[in-house]
Design a protein around this motif. Structure first.
Motif, PDB file in Angstrom:
ATOM      1  N   LEU A 148       0.795  -1.322  -0.162  1.00  0.00           N
ATOM      2  CA  LEU A 148      -0.001   0.118   0.209  1.00  0.00           C
ATOM      3  C   LEU A 148       0.748   1.283   0.022  1.00  0.00           C
ATOM      4  O   LEU A 148       0.509   2.126  -0.673  1.00  0.00           O
ATOM      5  N   ALA A 149       1.929   1.155   0.799  1.00  0.00           N
ATOM      6  CA  ALA A 149       2.768   2.516   0.749  1.00  0.00           C
ATOM      7  C   ALA A 149       4.414   2.222   0.812  1.00  0.00           C
ATOM      8  O   ALA A 149       4.972   2.539   1.968  1.00  0.00           O
ATOM      9  N   PRO A 150       4.690   1.420  -0.146  1.00  0.00           N
ATOM     10  CA  PRO A 150       6.148   1.082  -0.266  1.00  0.00           C
ATOM     11  C   PRO A 150       7.186   2.413  -0.380  1.00  0.00           C
ATOM     12  O   PRO A 150       8.246   2.049   0.091  1.00  0.00           O
ATOM     13  N   GLN A 151       6.566   3.502  -0.987  1.00  0.00           N
ATOM     14  CA  GLN A 151       7.662   4.569  -1.000  1.00  0.00           C
ATOM     15  C   GLN A 151       7.584   5.277   0.302  1.00  0.00           C
ATOM     16  O   GLN A 151       6.851   5.381   0.845  1.00  0.00           O
ATOM     17  N   ASN A 152       8.795   6.315   0.459  1.00  0.00           N
ATOM     18  CA  ASN A 152       8.843   7.252   1.340  1.00  0.00           C
ATOM     19  C   ASN A 152       9.166   8.628   0.834  1.00  0.00           C
ATOM     20  O   ASN A 152       9.847   9.574   1.321  1.00  0.00           O
ATOM     21  N   ASP A 153       8.354   8.921  -0.313  1.00  0.00           N
ATOM     22  CA  ASP A 153       8.612  10.234  -0.776  1.00  0.00           C
ATOM     23  C   ASP A 153       7.263  11.457  -0.735  1.00  0.00           C
ATOM     24  O   ASP A 153       7.414  12.353  -1.024  1.00  0.00           O
ATOM     25  N   ARG A 154       6.324  10.531   0.190  1.00  0.00           N
ATOM     26  CA  ARG A 154       5.290  11.321   0.370  1.00  0.00           C
ATOM     27  C   ARG A 154       5.059  11.296   2.112  1.00  0.00           C
ATOM     28  O   ARG A 154       4.987  10.077   2.727  1.00  0.00           O
ATOM     29  N   ILE A 155       4.854  12.551   2.860  1.00  0.00           N
ATOM     30  CA  ILE A 155       4.601  12.508   4.110  1.00  0.00           C
ATOM     31  C   ILE A 155       3.714  11.586   4.664  1.00  0.00           C
ATOM     32  O   ILE A 155       3.493  10.910   5.696  1.00  0.00           O
ATOM     33  N   PHE A 174       5.501   9.819  21.312  1.00  0.00           N
ATOM     34  CA  PHE A 174       4.306  10.537  21.798  1.00  0.00           C
ATOM     35  C   PHE A 174       4.020  11.615  20.536  1.00  0.00           C
ATOM     36  O   PHE A 174       2.941  12.315  20.700  1.00  0.00           O
ATOM     37  N   SER A 175       4.818  11.801  19.759  1.00  0.00           N
ATOM     38  CA  SER A 175       4.382  12.810  18.720  1.00  0.00           C
ATOM     39  C   SER A 175       5.342  12.354  17.281  1.00  0.00           C
ATOM     40  O   SER A 175       6.542  12.691  17.112  1.00  0.00           O
ATOM     41  N   ILE A 176       4.299  11.794  16.695  1.00  0.00           N
ATOM     42  CA  ILE A 176       4.921  10.932  15.377  1.00  0.00           C
ATOM     43  C   ILE A 176       4.997  12.021  14.154  1.00  0.00           C
ATOM     44  O   ILE A 176       5.811  11.561  13.260  1.00  0.00           O
ATOM     45  N   TYR A 177       4.564  13.091  14.163  1.00  0.00           N
ATOM     46  CA  TYR A 177       4.809  13.883  12.806  1.00  0.00           C
ATOM     47  C   TYR A 177       6.202  14.402  12.824  1.00  0.00           C
ATOM     48  O   TYR A 177       6.958  14.306  11.584  1.00  0.00           O
ATOM     49  N   PRO A 178       7.050  14.871  13.607  1.00  0.00           N
ATOM     50  CA  PRO A 178       8.122  15.204  13.465  1.00  0.00           C
ATOM     51  C   PRO A 178       9.147  14.185  12.963  1.00  0.00           C
ATOM     52  O   PRO A 178      10.205  14.253  12.421  1.00  0.00           O
ATOM     53  N   VAL A 179       8.726  12.914  13.563  1.00  0.00           N
ATOM     54  CA  VAL A 179       9.341  11.547  13.039  1.00  0.00           C
ATOM     55  C   VAL A 179       9.408  11.546  11.907  1.00  0.00           C
ATOM     56  O   VAL A 179      10.165  10.959  10.719  1.00  0.00           O
ATOM     57  N   ALA A 180       8.476  11.637  10.931  1.00  0.00           N
ATOM     58  CA  ALA A 180       7.773  11.434   9.696  1.00  0.00           C
ATOM     59  C   ALA A 180       8.293  12.482   8.825  1.00  0.00           C
ATOM     60  O   ALA A 180       9.058  12.260   7.740  1.00  0.00           O
ATOM     61  N   ARG A 181       8.603  13.787   9.247  1.00  0.00           N
ATOM     62  CA  ARG A 181       9.188  15.031   8.663  1.00  0.00           C
ATOM     63  C   ARG A 181      10.719  14.642   8.567  1.00  0.00           C
ATOM     64  O   ARG A 181      11.253  14.667   7.380  1.00  0.00           O
ATOM     65  N   HIS A 182      11.311  14.012   9.685  1.00  0.00           N
ATOM     66  CA  HIS A 182      12.966  13.549   9.620  1.00  0.00           C
ATOM     67  C   HIS A 182      12.869  12.531   8.578  1.00  0.00           C
ATOM     68  O   HIS A 182      13.759  12.666   7.764  1.00  0.00           O
ATOM     69  N   ILE A 183      12.070  11.498   8.597  1.00  0.00           N
ATOM     70  CA  ILE A 183      12.287  10.452   7.553  1.00  0.00           C
ATOM     71  C   ILE A 183      12.265  10.823   6.184  1.00  0.00           C
ATOM     72  O   ILE A 183      12.953  10.581   5.345  1.00  0.00           O
ATOM     73  N   LEU A 184      11.526  11.870   6.020  1.00  0.00           N
ATOM     74  CA  LEU A 184      10.948  12.276   4.505  1.00  0.00           C
ATOM     75  C   LEU A 184      12.456  12.977   3.904  1.00  0.00           C
ATOM     76  O   LEU A 184      12.650  13.098   2.968  1.00  0.00           O
TER      77      LEU A 184
END
Length: 303
Positions: A148-155, A174-184
């Motif tokens: 479903l979401a194999p790529q990491n080019d979209r937040i 406890f705050s997942i959004y900064p983690v996702a931004r970092h991975i992006l």
């Protein structure tokens, strides 16, 4: 020749260095070979160096009251520091091959754990498949990460994967959004394809809006593993404890707890485990499932 005499030149070199009022130095592999007077063993170019008193080369620095504090295999450098109290503990018999002080070593289970073997691995793989919770959770994660979401080019893709891992594994982020931004920001897809082990470390260190940087090491291994399960082994506390247990029982490898927190070292240690117990026919993912269940059964957490 007493153990360690082969490295007496190195002992004298470090003693003289300390007598000059200096307590820490970094040497290249070439410089160490020059002081020793002979080449490094091939394994010393592949694995981080440990302060293991059963190894004669380590006695070369331990007898000078120095310990290894850092080993950079890519730069081919080793850092030594004058730490007489630590050396005294290491040489007093409180340590065995690769074993740490009682405060940092894994607490032994109440009974002896069966030696790793193909039959033991097969037993735990059957138990995994017989568990509806484990089997279906793994299936759901495979569907999410691989279909479903194999790529990491979209937040959005990163957010749903990171949030699901955080929930399924209870990683307490406890705050997942900064983690996702970092991975992006890390060009993850290209690096996963290249089997770049340094990606785990880069994902690990996340700076949150309050300015604090946290190391999310176990989470980072899981994030990479669910994209490339047979390249990136998962690290967690159960696997940490079971690897240290077999290190102390069988001496399959020489390492410290700190080395398990360096992903390249952890990766090498896990492959040492497979080779020592002749489990190379099993995938990294299968070894993960075996060790995790074994650690959970023998080192249960108290909540």
């Amino acid at each position: 020749m007493p153990q360690g005499d082969k490295y007496i030149h190195f002992t004298n070199y470090l003693k003289k260095f300390h007598e000059q009022g200096q307590d820490e130095l970094t040497l290249s592999f070439t410089e160490i070979e020059r002081i020793w007077g002979f080449p490094l063993a091939r394994s010393m170019r592949k694995y981080s160096w440990a302060n293991d008193r059963t190894q004669s080369y380590a006695l070369g620095w331990l007898y000078a009251d120095f310990t290894v504090t850092a080993c950079d295999l890519s730069a081919e450098t080793v850092t030594f520091a004058y730490t007489p109290e630590k050396v005294s503990t290491l040489l007093s018999g409180q340590h065995s091959r690769g074993r740490e002080t009682s405060a940092s070593a894994a607490k032994l289970p109440s009974s002896v754990i069966a030696a790793p073997s193909a039959s033991e691995v097969e037993k735990y793989l059957r138990a995994w498949n017989d568990s509806e919770t484990y089997r279906l959770q793994e299936s759901a994660l495979n569907k999410l990460f691989l279909e479903l979401a194999p790529q990491n080019d979209r937040i959005e893709n990163i957010l749903i994967k990171a949030a699901t891992l955080n929930d399924f594994y209870s990683t307490n982020i406890f705050s997942i959004y900064p983690v996702a931004r970092h991975i992006l920001s890390l060009d993850v897809d290209k690096r996963l394809q290249a089997h770049d082990l340094s990606l785990v470390s880069d994902i690990s260190y996340v700076t949150f809006p309050n300015g604090k940087t946290k190391k999310l090491y176990s989470f980072a291994t899981k994030y990479c593993s669910h994209h490339k399960p047979d390249v990136y082994p998962i690290y967690d506390d159960y696997i940490n404890k079971i690897l240290r247990y077999y290190r102390d029982i069988d001496g399959f490898s020489t390492f410290t707890s700190e080395m398990l927190l360096d992903y390249r070292s952890f990766h090498a240690i896990l492959h040492d485990f497979q080779r020592f117990y002749k489990l190379e026919s099993y995938t990294v993912k299968e070894i993960d499932q075996y060790l995790w269940q074994l650690g959970k059964a023998n080192f249960p957490k108290k909540y």
